[in-house]
Design a protein around this motif. Structure first.
Motif, PDB file in Angstrom:
ATOM      1  N   ASP A   1      81.995  56.530 124.863  1.00 53.18           N
ATOM      2  CA  ASP A   1      80.890  55.468 125.552  1.00 53.18           C
ATOM      3  C   ASP A   1      81.062  54.111 125.808  1.00 53.18           C
ATOM      4  OD1 ASP A   1      79.093  57.791 125.817  1.00 53.18           O
ATOM      5  OD2 ASP A   1      78.478  57.249 123.873  1.00 53.18           O
ATOM      6  N   GLU A   2      82.693  53.917 125.531  1.00 45.09           N
ATOM      7  CA  GLU A   2      83.232  52.634 125.560  1.00 45.09           C
ATOM      8  C   GLU A   2      82.543  51.570 124.793  1.00 45.09           C
ATOM      9  OE1 GLU A   2      85.772  51.474 127.748  1.00 45.09           O
ATOM     10  OE2 GLU A   2      85.866  53.567 127.774  1.00 45.09           O
ATOM     11  N   ARG A   3      82.142  51.820 123.680  1.00 46.60           N
ATOM     12  CA  ARG A   3      81.739  50.942 122.507  1.00 46.60           C
ATOM     13  C   ARG A   3      82.721  50.808 121.412  1.00 46.60           C
ATOM     14  NH1 ARG A   3      76.440  54.567 121.050  1.00 46.60           N
ATOM     15  NH2 ARG A   3      78.337  55.903 120.588  1.00 46.60           N
ATOM     16  N   PRO A   4      83.064  49.474 121.277  1.00 41.01           N
ATOM     17  CA  PRO A   4      83.942  49.120 120.109  1.00 41.01           C
ATOM     18  C   PRO A   4      83.570  49.646 118.968  1.00 41.01           C
ATOM     19  CG  PRO A   4      82.836  47.253 120.582  1.00 41.01           C
ATOM     20  CD  PRO A   4      82.341  48.286 121.527  1.00 41.01           C
ATOM     21  N   HIS A   5      84.547  50.057 118.059  1.00 39.83           N
ATOM     22  CA  HIS A   5      84.475  50.249 116.595  1.00 39.83           C
ATOM     23  C   HIS A   5      85.572  49.687 115.998  1.00 39.83           C
ATOM     24  CE1 HIS A   5      81.446  53.645 117.005  1.00 39.83           C
ATOM     25  NE2 HIS A   5      82.069  53.658 117.941  1.00 39.83           N
ATOM     26  N   GLY A   6      85.331  49.336 114.488  1.00 42.90           N
ATOM     27  CA  GLY A   6      86.440  48.571 113.794  1.00 42.90           C
ATOM     28  C   GLY A   6      85.985  48.532 112.336  1.00 42.90           C
ATOM     29  N   LEU A   7      86.937  48.640 111.297  1.00 40.51           N
ATOM     30  CA  LEU A   7      86.869  48.306 109.943  1.00 40.51           C
ATOM     31  C   LEU A   7      87.842  47.511 109.517  1.00 40.51           C
ATOM     32  CD1 LEU A   7      88.780  50.653 108.696  1.00 40.51           C
ATOM     33  CD2 LEU A   7      86.928  52.121 109.115  1.00 40.51           C
ATOM     34  N   THR A   8      87.646  47.096 108.199  1.00 46.27           N
ATOM     35  CA  THR A   8      88.597  46.419 107.406  1.00 46.27           C
ATOM     36  C   THR A   8      89.292  47.518 106.849  1.00 46.27           C
ATOM     37  OG1 THR A   8      87.190  44.683 107.085  1.00 46.27           O
ATOM     38  CG2 THR A   8      88.972  44.565 105.536  1.00 46.27           C
ATOM     39  N   CYS A   9      90.624  47.150 106.726  1.00 44.89           N
ATOM     40  CA  CYS A   9      91.751  48.102 106.300  1.00 44.89           C
ATOM     41  C   CYS A   9      92.946  47.357 105.501  1.00 44.89           C
ATOM     42  CB  CYS A   9      92.215  49.085 107.420  1.00 44.89           C
ATOM     43  SG  CYS A   9      93.665  50.356 106.850  1.00 44.89           S
ATOM     44  N   ASN A  10      93.248  47.675 104.346  1.00 44.92           N
ATOM     45  CA  ASN A  10      94.372  47.180 103.721  1.00 44.92           C
ATOM     46  C   ASN A  10      95.505  48.220 103.416  1.00 44.92           C
ATOM     47  OD1 ASN A  10      93.390  48.486 101.551  1.00 44.92           O
ATOM     48  ND2 ASN A  10      93.208  46.547 100.010  1.00 44.92           N
ATOM     49  N   SER A  11      95.118  49.519 104.172  1.00 47.02           N
ATOM     50  CA  SER A  11      96.106  50.623 103.864  1.00 47.02           C
ATOM     51  C   SER A  11      96.929  50.541 105.212  1.00 47.02           C
ATOM     52  CB  SER A  11      95.376  51.919 103.547  1.00 47.02           C
ATOM     53  OG  SER A  11      94.633  51.954 102.507  1.00 47.02           O
ATOM     54  N   LEU A  12      97.880  49.978 105.145  1.00 49.56           N
ATOM     55  CA  LEU A  12      99.067  49.772 106.420  1.00 49.56           C
ATOM     56  C   LEU A  12     100.240  49.892 105.812  1.00 49.56           C
ATOM     57  CD1 LEU A  12      99.647  48.986 109.213  1.00 49.56           C
ATOM     58  CD2 LEU A  12      99.556  46.628 108.790  1.00 49.56           C
ATOM     59  N   THR A  13     101.100  50.787 106.340  1.00 43.01           N
ATOM     60  CA  THR A  13     102.523  50.762 105.905  1.00 43.01           C
ATOM     61  C   THR A  13     103.526  51.221 107.216  1.00 43.01           C
ATOM     62  OG1 THR A  13     101.980  51.883 103.684  1.00 43.01           O
ATOM     63  CG2 THR A  13     104.106  52.065 104.425  1.00 43.01           C
ATOM     64  N   SER A  14     104.663  50.408 107.252  1.00 42.93           N
ATOM     65  CA  SER A  14     105.619  50.819 108.221  1.00 42.93           C
ATOM     66  C   SER A  14     106.123  52.142 107.667  1.00 42.93           C
ATOM     67  CB  SER A  14     106.761  49.648 108.407  1.00 42.93           C
ATOM     68  OG  SER A  14     107.714  49.972 109.147  1.00 42.93           O
ATOM     69  N   VAL A  15     106.575  53.155 108.730  1.00 41.86           N
ATOM     70  CA  VAL A  15     107.081  54.372 108.688  1.00 41.86           C
ATOM     71  C   VAL A  15     108.508  54.354 108.868  1.00 41.86           C
ATOM     72  CG1 VAL A  15     106.966  56.890 108.767  1.00 41.86           C
ATOM     73  CG2 VAL A  15     104.890  55.466 108.425  1.00 41.86           C
TER      74      VAL A  15
END
Length: 164
Positions: free
Chosen positions: A26-40
């Motif tokens: 429906d073109e609504r933005p979503h987002g959340l804080t995340c610290n689980s990020l890793t380069s693969v």
């Protein structure tokens, strides 16, 4: 092993703070804080993020097949806290624009860099989904990363190079 013991162990590990964003059908933005990020891998450029399986952001990412990773600047603690909260009007409280390639939310005043990613694989592990994203575009400017560990936020300033 209890969840509390594991949380205590992981809290002693400092990590960068990001906000993962997408747009739903429906073109609504979503987002959340995340610290689980890793380069693969560098070839093809791929990273992974871990999102709670109950989150609306995961539903938006799954529906669209794309997400952005907003690397937060050290001055963006209040934005990190906002996107970690249950508030539904998060995007009304920040400045954002759509990215050039995918049109997904870029938090332009709070993120010093953004990566636009296409989901290539999803793996559910317990109460989280591990999303592998092929990085299609990166935009970056000056900034210092916001870090989190030991239950607190801090800034990541580059260390000066000693004179030789």
């Amino acid at each position: 092993m209890t969840p509390e013991a594991f949380r205590g162990f992981m809290s002693s590990y400092f990590t960068g703070v990001t906000i993962i964003t997408s747009i739903d059908g429906d073109e609504r933005p979503h987002g959340l804080t995340c610290n689980s990020l890793t380069s693969v891998t560098l070839d093809p450029p791929t990273l992974l993020v871990c999102l709670d399986i109950r989150s609306g952001t995961l539903a938006a990412v799954s529906g669209r097949g794309e997400f952005t990773v907003n690397l937060l600047d050290e001055g963006a603690q209040s934005t990190a806290e906002l996107f970690a909260s249950p508030k539904s009007d998060r995007f009304d409280q920040v400045t954002w624009r759509r990215t050039a390639l995918t049109g997904l939310p870029w938090l332009i005043e709070d993120a010093f860099a953004v990566a636009e990613c296409q989901v290539t694989e999803t793996l559910v592990v317990g109460d989280h989904a591990v999303l592998f994203g092929r990085v299609m575009n990166v935009q970056a400017g000056p900034g210092n990363p916001l870090l989190y560990g030991m239950g607190a936020f801090s800034g990541g300033r580059p260390r000066p190079v000693p004179a030789s």
